[in-house]
Write a protein that holds these residues in place. Structure first.
Motif, short mmCIF file in Angstrom:
data_model
loop_
_atom_site.label_atom_id
_atom_site.label_comp_id
_atom_site.label_asym_id
_atom_site.label_seq_id
_atom_site.Cartn_x
_atom_site.Cartn_y
_atom_site.Cartn_z
N GLU A 119 -13.14 -4.35 7.64
CA GLU A 119 -12.74 -5.71 7.94
C GLU A 119 -12.59 -6.24 6.85
O GLU A 119 -13.05 -5.95 5.60
CB GLU A 119 -14.08 -6.42 8.27
CG GLU A 119 -14.01 -7.85 8.81
CD GLU A 119 -15.21 -8.75 9.57
OE1 GLU A 119 -15.23 -9.76 9.62
OE2 GLU A 119 -16.18 -7.83 9.58
N LEU A 120 -11.21 -7.27 6.90
CA LEU A 120 -10.75 -7.85 5.69
C LEU A 120 -11.69 -9.14 5.36
O LEU A 120 -12.20 -9.81 6.25
CB LEU A 120 -9.26 -8.25 5.60
CG LEU A 120 -8.30 -7.00 6.04
CD1 LEU A 120 -6.79 -7.69 6.07
CD2 LEU A 120 -8.51 -6.28 4.75
N GLU A 121 -11.46 -9.75 4.10
CA GLU A 121 -11.88 -11.03 4.07
C GLU A 121 -11.46 -12.23 4.90
O GLU A 121 -12.38 -13.03 5.61
CB GLU A 121 -11.67 -11.57 2.58
CG GLU A 121 -12.39 -12.74 2.15
CD GLU A 121 -11.98 -13.21 0.86
OE1 GLU A 121 -11.17 -14.11 0.58
OE2 GLU A 121 -12.62 -12.53 -0.10
N SER A 122 -10.14 -12.00 5.43
CA SER A 122 -9.81 -12.93 6.62
C SER A 122 -10.23 -12.97 7.83
O SER A 122 -10.39 -13.62 8.75
CB SER A 122 -8.36 -12.88 6.73
OG SER A 122 -8.07 -11.44 7.36
N GLY A 123 -11.20 -11.70 8.16
CA GLY A 123 -11.81 -11.38 9.45
C GLY A 123 -11.13 -10.36 10.24
O GLY A 123 -11.65 -9.96 11.39
N ALA A 124 -9.68 -10.06 9.82
CA ALA A 124 -8.84 -9.25 10.64
C ALA A 124 -9.48 -7.92 10.60
O ALA A 124 -10.17 -7.48 9.32
CB ALA A 124 -7.34 -9.10 9.92
N ALA A 147 0.89 -6.62 8.79
CA ALA A 147 1.22 -7.73 7.99
C ALA A 147 2.50 -8.23 8.49
O ALA A 147 3.38 -7.61 9.28
CB ALA A 147 1.37 -7.07 6.45
N PRO A 148 2.92 -9.58 7.99
CA PRO A 148 4.36 -9.94 8.66
C PRO A 148 5.36 -9.09 8.08
O PRO A 148 5.70 -8.57 7.03
CB PRO A 148 4.48 -11.17 7.95
CG PRO A 148 3.02 -11.75 7.48
CD PRO A 148 2.09 -10.17 7.29
N ASN A 149 6.49 -8.95 8.91
CA ASN A 149 7.50 -7.90 8.95
C ASN A 149 7.31 -6.34 8.65
O ASN A 149 8.16 -5.66 8.72
CB ASN A 149 8.55 -8.47 7.78
CG ASN A 149 8.80 -9.87 7.94
OD1 ASN A 149 9.03 -10.15 9.02
ND2 ASN A 149 8.43 -10.68 6.95
N THR A 150 6.14 -5.96 8.38
CA THR A 150 5.78 -4.78 7.82
C THR A 150 4.42 -4.20 8.62
O THR A 150 3.57 -5.06 8.81
CB THR A 150 5.82 -4.64 6.39
OG1 THR A 150 4.52 -5.55 5.86
CG2 THR A 150 7.00 -4.97 5.66
N VAL A 151 4.27 -3.01 8.40
CA VAL A 151 3.06 -2.44 8.28
C VAL A 151 2.46 -1.75 6.79
O VAL A 151 3.35 -1.12 6.47
CB VAL A 151 2.91 -1.27 9.48
CG1 VAL A 151 1.41 -0.62 9.48
CG2 VAL A 151 3.15 -1.82 10.75
N GLY A 152 1.28 -2.42 6.37
CA GLY A 152 1.00 -1.87 5.27
C GLY A 152 0.24 -0.53 5.38
O GLY A 152 -0.45 -0.69 6.19
N LEU A 153 0.21 0.24 4.50
CA LEU A 153 -0.47 1.54 4.58
C LEU A 153 -1.46 1.74 3.35
O LEU A 153 -0.96 1.72 2.30
CB LEU A 153 0.38 2.87 4.70
CG LEU A 153 1.55 2.99 5.77
CD1 LEU A 153 2.43 4.13 5.97
CD2 LEU A 153 0.68 2.78 7.33
N VAL A 154 -2.44 2.10 3.52
CA VAL A 154 -3.43 2.36 2.18
C VAL A 154 -3.85 3.95 2.80
O VAL A 154 -4.28 4.23 3.76
CB VAL A 154 -4.72 1.63 2.24
CG1 VAL A 154 -5.55 2.15 0.91
CG2 VAL A 154 -4.33 0.26 1.93
N VAL A 155 -3.41 4.94 2.02
CA VAL A 155 -3.66 6.43 2.09
C VAL A 155 -4.39 7.20 1.04
O VAL A 155 -4.46 7.02 -0.08
CB VAL A 155 -2.47 7.11 2.23
CG1 VAL A 155 -2.59 8.46 2.38
CG2 VAL A 155 -1.41 6.60 3.16
N VAL A 175 -9.07 -0.98 0.92
CA VAL A 175 -8.59 -1.57 2.31
C VAL A 175 -9.09 -3.23 2.17
O VAL A 175 -8.48 -4.06 2.45
CB VAL A 175 -8.95 -0.92 3.24
CG1 VAL A 175 -8.47 -1.74 4.63
CG2 VAL A 175 -8.20 0.54 3.22
N ARG A 176 -10.41 -3.43 1.95
CA ARG A 176 -11.06 -4.61 1.77
C ARG A 176 -10.32 -5.83 0.92
O ARG A 176 -10.24 -6.87 1.33
CB ARG A 176 -12.55 -4.61 1.51
CG ARG A 176 -13.23 -4.47 3.04
CD ARG A 176 -14.71 -4.48 2.65
NE ARG A 176 -15.49 -3.91 1.48
CZ ARG A 176 -15.89 -2.35 1.65
NH1 ARG A 176 -15.51 -1.79 2.93
NH2 ARG A 176 -16.32 -1.84 0.58
#
Length: 191
Positions: A119-124, A147-155, A175-176
Motif C-alpha cells: 500500500e502506497l501513502e496515497s492508498g493505492a 503510473a500515468p503512461n507507464t508501469v513502474g517496476l521495482v525489482v 515500493v511504499r
C-alpha cells in the motif's frame, strides 16, 4: 505489451542536484526518475545505498544494495525501471503478459506466485509477483506500479532464498516510498 523506456535520474538531498555529480548515497536519499511523459520518486530504504552509476551499463538507474556492499557483490539488489504501456492496456493485462514472458523465456522450472500488495501513502495498492525457478537460480519480487503512461517496476533479485527473504522488507519499503511527480519538475534538473 510494454517496452522499456529510457529514463534519467536526479537526486534530492535538500535541493535538486544532477545525478552524475555523486554516484552513491546512503539510506533516505530520494531519486526522481523521469522520461518522456512520466516522473516519479523513490527513496532508499534503511540500510540500503542508492547508486546512480553501477547499473547504468545495464540501463538501470538507480540501483539499490545493502550498505557495505556493492552492486557487483551484494547478495540481493533492487532496481527500478519503467515500461511504456499501450493507452488502453490495463495493469492486470501488463502483469499477465510479463508473467507469460517470464515462463516462456526463463528456462528451468519457472514458478510465479502472487504476493501481498504494497500500500502506497496515497492508498493505492501495488501488485507484487514472486518469480523463481529460472535457469539462473534467481529469486525475484516485482512490484508493478500503475503510473500515468507507464508501469513502474521495482525489482528485488537474489540468488539465495535466504538473501531474498532478508531483503524483502527493504523492497517493500522502497515500493511504499513511490511517489508520482509532475513531469515538468525534471526541468529543475540537468541530468
Amino acid at each position: 505489451m510494454g517496452r522499456s523506456l529510457p529514463f534519467r535520474t536526479a537526486l534530492l538531498i535538500g535541493a535538486l542536484i544532477p545525478a552524475a555529480a555523486i554516484p552513491a548515497f546512503a539510506e533516505g536519499t530520494t531519486a526522481i526518475i523521469y522520461g518522456d511523459g512520466f516522473a516519479y520518486q523513490v527513496t532508499s530504504p534503511a540500510g540500503w545505498v542508492l547508486d546512480t552509476e553501477s547499473g547504468a551499463a545495464d540501463g538501470l538507474k538507480p540501483v539499490f544494495y545493502p550498505q557495505g556492499r556493492t552492486w557487483a557483490n551484494a547478495p540481493a539488489v533492487i532496481y527500478v525501471h519503467s515500461m511504456e504501456r499501450e493507452p488502453d492496456a490495463k495493469l492486470d493485462e501488463v502483469i499477465a503478459s510479463e508473467t507469460e514472458n517470464f515462463k516462456h523465456e526463463a528456462g528451468g522450472h519457472p514458478l510465479v506466485r502472487v504476493a501481498p500488495a504494497v500500500e502506497l501513502e496515497s492508498g493505492a495498492h501495488v501488485p507484487v509477483r514472486l518469480f523463481s525457478g529460472d535457469r539462473f537460480g534467481n529469486h525475484e519480487a516485482v512490484a508493478y506500479v500503475d503510473a500515468p503512461n507507464t508501469v513502474g517496476l521495482v525489482v528485488l533479485t537474489a540468488h539465495q532464498q535466504s538473501d531474498f527473504d532478508a531483503a524483502l522488507p527493504a523492497f517493500r519499503a522502497l515500493v511504499r516510498s513511490w511517489r508520482v511527480t509532475a513531469p515538468e519538475q525534471k526541468a529543475a534538473v540537468s541530468p
